[in-house]
Design a protein around this motif. Structure first.
Motif, short mmCIF file in Angstrom:
data_model
loop_
_atom_site.label_atom_id
_atom_site.label_comp_id
_atom_site.label_asym_id
_atom_site.label_seq_id
_atom_site.Cartn_x
_atom_site.Cartn_y
_atom_site.Cartn_z
N LEU A 80 0.82 -1.30 -0.01
CA LEU A 80 -0.04 0.02 0.61
C LEU A 80 0.66 0.81 0.25
O LEU A 80 0.38 1.90 -0.90
N GLY A 81 1.98 1.63 0.61
CA GLY A 81 2.57 2.38 1.04
C GLY A 81 3.99 2.55 -0.35
O GLY A 81 3.22 3.38 -0.69
N LEU A 82 4.02 1.35 -1.40
CA LEU A 82 4.83 1.95 -2.42
C LEU A 82 4.01 2.40 -3.71
O LEU A 82 4.63 2.92 -4.00
N LEU A 83 2.73 1.41 -3.31
CA LEU A 83 1.24 2.05 -4.91
C LEU A 83 1.66 3.98 -4.40
O LEU A 83 0.95 4.51 -5.40
N LEU A 84 1.32 4.11 -2.64
CA LEU A 84 0.39 5.03 -3.06
C LEU A 84 1.89 6.98 -2.66
O LEU A 84 2.23 7.68 -3.18
N VAL A 85 3.14 5.75 -2.38
CA VAL A 85 4.54 7.13 -2.50
C VAL A 85 5.42 6.69 -3.42
O VAL A 85 5.77 7.98 -4.39
N LEU A 86 5.48 5.40 -4.63
CA LEU A 86 5.99 5.98 -4.99
C LEU A 86 5.31 6.29 -6.58
O LEU A 86 6.90 7.75 -7.24
N PRO A 87 4.16 6.65 -6.86
CA PRO A 87 3.94 7.38 -7.87
C PRO A 87 3.66 8.91 -7.79
O PRO A 87 4.09 10.09 -8.20
N THR A 88 4.01 9.31 -6.46
CA THR A 88 3.80 10.32 -6.16
C THR A 88 4.84 11.45 -6.12
O THR A 88 4.90 12.46 -6.19
N PHE A 90 7.42 10.36 -7.70
CA PHE A 90 7.85 10.12 -8.98
C PHE A 90 7.42 11.32 -9.49
O PHE A 90 8.18 12.47 -10.22
N TRP A 91 6.49 11.91 -9.44
CA TRP A 91 5.44 12.80 -10.55
C TRP A 91 5.76 14.07 -9.42
O TRP A 91 5.98 15.28 -10.55
N VAL A 92 6.07 14.92 -8.36
CA VAL A 92 6.45 15.62 -7.76
C VAL A 92 7.72 16.42 -8.36
O VAL A 92 8.02 17.42 -8.58
N TRP B 16 -1.20 17.93 -13.23
CA TRP B 16 -1.41 17.34 -11.12
C TRP B 16 -2.36 15.76 -10.75
O TRP B 16 -2.47 15.83 -9.85
N ILE B 17 -2.33 15.36 -11.89
CA ILE B 17 -3.16 14.32 -11.58
C ILE B 17 -2.55 13.05 -11.32
O ILE B 17 -3.10 12.34 -10.36
N GLY B 18 -0.71 13.25 -11.29
CA GLY B 18 -0.36 12.64 -10.56
C GLY B 18 -0.37 12.81 -9.26
O GLY B 18 -0.13 11.49 -8.37
N ILE B 19 -0.46 13.00 -8.24
CA ILE B 19 -0.36 13.63 -7.01
C ILE B 19 -2.07 13.17 -5.94
O ILE B 19 -1.92 13.49 -5.51
N VAL B 20 -3.00 13.17 -6.94
CA VAL B 20 -4.57 13.38 -6.77
C VAL B 20 -4.91 12.06 -5.54
O VAL B 20 -5.28 12.39 -4.71
N PRO B 21 -4.26 11.17 -5.94
CA PRO B 21 -3.68 9.72 -5.96
C PRO B 21 -4.30 9.74 -3.73
O PRO B 21 -4.75 9.96 -2.56
N PHE B 22 -2.69 10.97 -3.77
CA PHE B 22 -1.95 11.32 -2.59
C PHE B 22 -2.57 11.88 -1.91
O PHE B 22 -2.82 11.59 -0.73
N LEU B 23 -2.84 12.89 -2.35
CA LEU B 23 -4.16 13.99 -1.53
C LEU B 23 -4.97 13.77 -1.41
O LEU B 23 -5.33 13.75 0.14
N ILE B 24 -5.98 12.92 -2.23
CA ILE B 24 -7.11 12.02 -1.35
C ILE B 24 -6.95 11.58 -0.44
O ILE B 24 -7.17 11.84 0.90
#
Lengths: 273, 290
Positions: A80-88, A90-92, B16-24
């Motif tokens: 869960l943490g990996l699915l949440l953190v890696l994309p975020t 990366f995207w940031v 912005w779409i890439g951090i939407v899941p995280f923000l939710i």
């Protein structure tokens, strides 16, 4: 001048002595409780040292069930943490560097807000009469617990993965992949993930270590995890708690050792390249 | 063409779409649960605004618990900073063999994570009434520490146990900071005729001061939110505020449920302040030590 040359070595020797005293006291403080718990854990049989307390713990079906439960929970939390953190993360790095301080601040919040307060918030917000009644069913509560654990490990997971991404050229790798026709998922899980593998594993081991020993969340959500079981043993048995502490320490030591090995391994590959 | 409103909105959404899941996730599972508590602290059972919950925080029983938690945290953080600093200085500047460093840091990494319930068990097995050291002292030296007034399950006992992870955390943070002290500063001080003590008092400590105070704030928050160790060690004989809140949530204490919100809010304020202090001071200390 003459005075200085004789005074300096003596001062240094005295400083040296005090350093040794401070260091020895520190080591004694750290090590004696470990020796104590080990010695105590061997005392279950009246007349001689034995591993009876360990066989009693390891053979207890309650221990096996709660340990398995916590182990599974820790693996779910890691995914869960990996699915949440890696994309975020990366995207940031790729598109929203301006959001970095905000995202970083959010990931640090679980260190600022006491765990018990977060757990309390969950119980109030996701109870049976709320818009998302997760505590209404056992599965829902399990999911909520995994989410809570993911929140607790967020600071460590994010920092580990973000540090990993810092060592690679995210922009160039992404462009290269895109020009070869890769989609976002391919980029994330076939290019970024293998590149930050060691960082991810460090975060994962730390997460497992946190989840295995966690008490407050599991107790308040009333799930059969290892933490509440340990408290129960502490209140009901004499020598078994010490054996449990030895096992817990060995597991913590093993996981931390793996993290160290990981970081050494990653330095190695980087030098070789 | 690219200035058409539709495409610029799409581009913005694409960014912005890439951090939407995280923000939710953050809003749903960190911000809203916390906001829920904070708002609840100022609501009566019908949802109207009230300050009664806050006022009830000042009842003697709750005040005593808050004060106990603050005292335990202040003492364990203070002792952690002091002893950790002395050991770190001894290892990095006291002429000890440099190969002691790496094992000490590795061990600190483990010890900082060896908290919670097992830590309490380890200390009970060592310094409890039948503990390893308790018995050793009795049989070898004839000293009965319990009849001499020592008790592990007490205010000072709890602090002594907390010191384990506090000291480890302090070492993990302060050793790198000590490495940041430049050799030139010491040489400059020596050339100007400063003694060893003067160098520490007038150069090193002022440079390190923000780092020391910041770590103190961090250790304070670390101990203030802790519960498992205390519960496993003392049961509920030391009624820390976390133990009070835990009992309140569990429903062991049958009274106004709104009081739980108020306690939680008070805790957020205290750890929030401590962490804010830590962040500010860390930035200041990075000016000198990087």
């Amino acid at each position: 001048m003459d005075q200085m040359t004789t005074a300096a070595p003596r001062a240094r020797r005295r400083r040296n002595l005090w350093s040794w005293i401070a260091f020895t006291l520190g080591v004694a403080y750290f090590v004696l409780p470990l020796i104590g718990m080990f010695e105590f854990s061997l005392r279950k049989r009246r007349d001689a040292y034995s591993f009876d307390a360990y066989t009693s713990i390891l053979g207890d079906p309650q221990f096996q069930q709660t340990f398995l439960y916590s182990l599974v929970m820790s693996l779910v939390t890691v995914v869960l943490g990996l699915l949440l953190v890696l994309p975020t993360a990366f995207w940031v790095r790729l598109k929203l560097p301006a959001m970095r301080p905000v995202v970083e601040f959010i990931t640090l919040l679980p260190l600022v807000i006491p765990v018990i307060v977060i757990a309390f918030g969950y119980i109030r917000m996701f109870n049976t009469s709320s818009f998302l009644p997760m505590t209404g069913s056992i599965m829902g509560t399990n999911i909520l617990l995994a989410i809570g654990y993911a929140t607790l490990s967020l600071p460590y997971m994010y920092r580990a993965i973000d540090n990993g991404l810092r060592t690679i050229d995210v922009g160039t790798l992404t462009e290269a992949a895109q020009s070869l026709g890769a989609g976002w998922l391919t980029i994330l899980y076939r290019i970024m993930l293998p590149n930050v593998y060691t960082a991810v594993l460090s975060g994962a081991f730390l997460t497992i270590s946190i989840v295995l020993g966690e008490y407050v969340f599991a107790a308040l959500l009333d799930r059969p995890a290892l933490g509440p079981y340990m408290v129960w043993v502490g209140g009901n048995k004499a020598y078994e708690p010490a054996a449990l502490a030895v096992i817990a320490f060995a597991v913590t030591w093993g996981l931390m050792g793996l993290i160290q090995a990981m970081s050494r391994l990653s330095k190695h590959t980087r030098v070789a390249r | 063409m690219s200035t058409a409103p539709g495409s610029s909105i799409r581009r913005l959404a694409g960014t912005w779409i890439g951090i939407v899941p995280f923000l939710i996730f953050a809003v749903l599972f960190i911000l809203m649960p916390t906001a829920n508590i904070v708002i609840g602290a100022f609501q009566d059972t019908d949802g109207g605004f009230t300050l009664t919950n806050m006022a009830r925080l000042f009842e003697p029983r709750l005040m005593a618990s808050f004060w106990l938690s603050i005292k335990v945290s202040l003492m364990s953080a203070g002792l952690g900073v002091l002893t950790g600093f002395l050991i770190a200085v001894a290892v990095s500047h006291g002429g000890l063999p440099p190969r002691l460093r790496a094992p000490l840091l590795t061990f600190s990494g483990v010890a900082a994570n060896f908290a919670g319930v097992p830590l309490a068990f380890a200390f009970i097995a060592t310094l409890g009434r039948l503990g390893f050291i308790t018995i050793l002292l009795k049989e070898w030296l004839g000293i009965n520490i319990y009849s001499a007034g020592f008790n592990l399950i007490s205010f000072w006992g709890l602090i002594f146990v907390y010191l384990y992870f506090q000291l480890a955390l302090m070492l993990l943070i302060i050793m790198p900071a000590l490495d940041g002290l430049k050799k030139e500063w010491r040489e400059a001080a020596e050339v100007l005729g400063a003694t060893h003590l003067q160098y520490w008092r007038m150069v090193a400590l002022p440079v390190l001061f923000p780092a020391l105070l910041g770590t103190f704030a961090l250790l304070f928050a670390n101990s203030f939110g802790a519960i498992a160790t205390a519960q496993a060690l003392t049961g509920s004989s030391q009624s820390l505020i976390t133990i009070q809140l835990f009992a309140q949530i569990r429903g062991d204490v049958l009274q106004d449920p709104r009081i739980g919100y108020a306690i939680a809010f008070g805790m957020i304020v205290i750890t929030g302040l401590a962490n804010a202090l830590y962040i500010v001071l860390r930035q200041r200390s990075e000016k000198w030590i990087k």
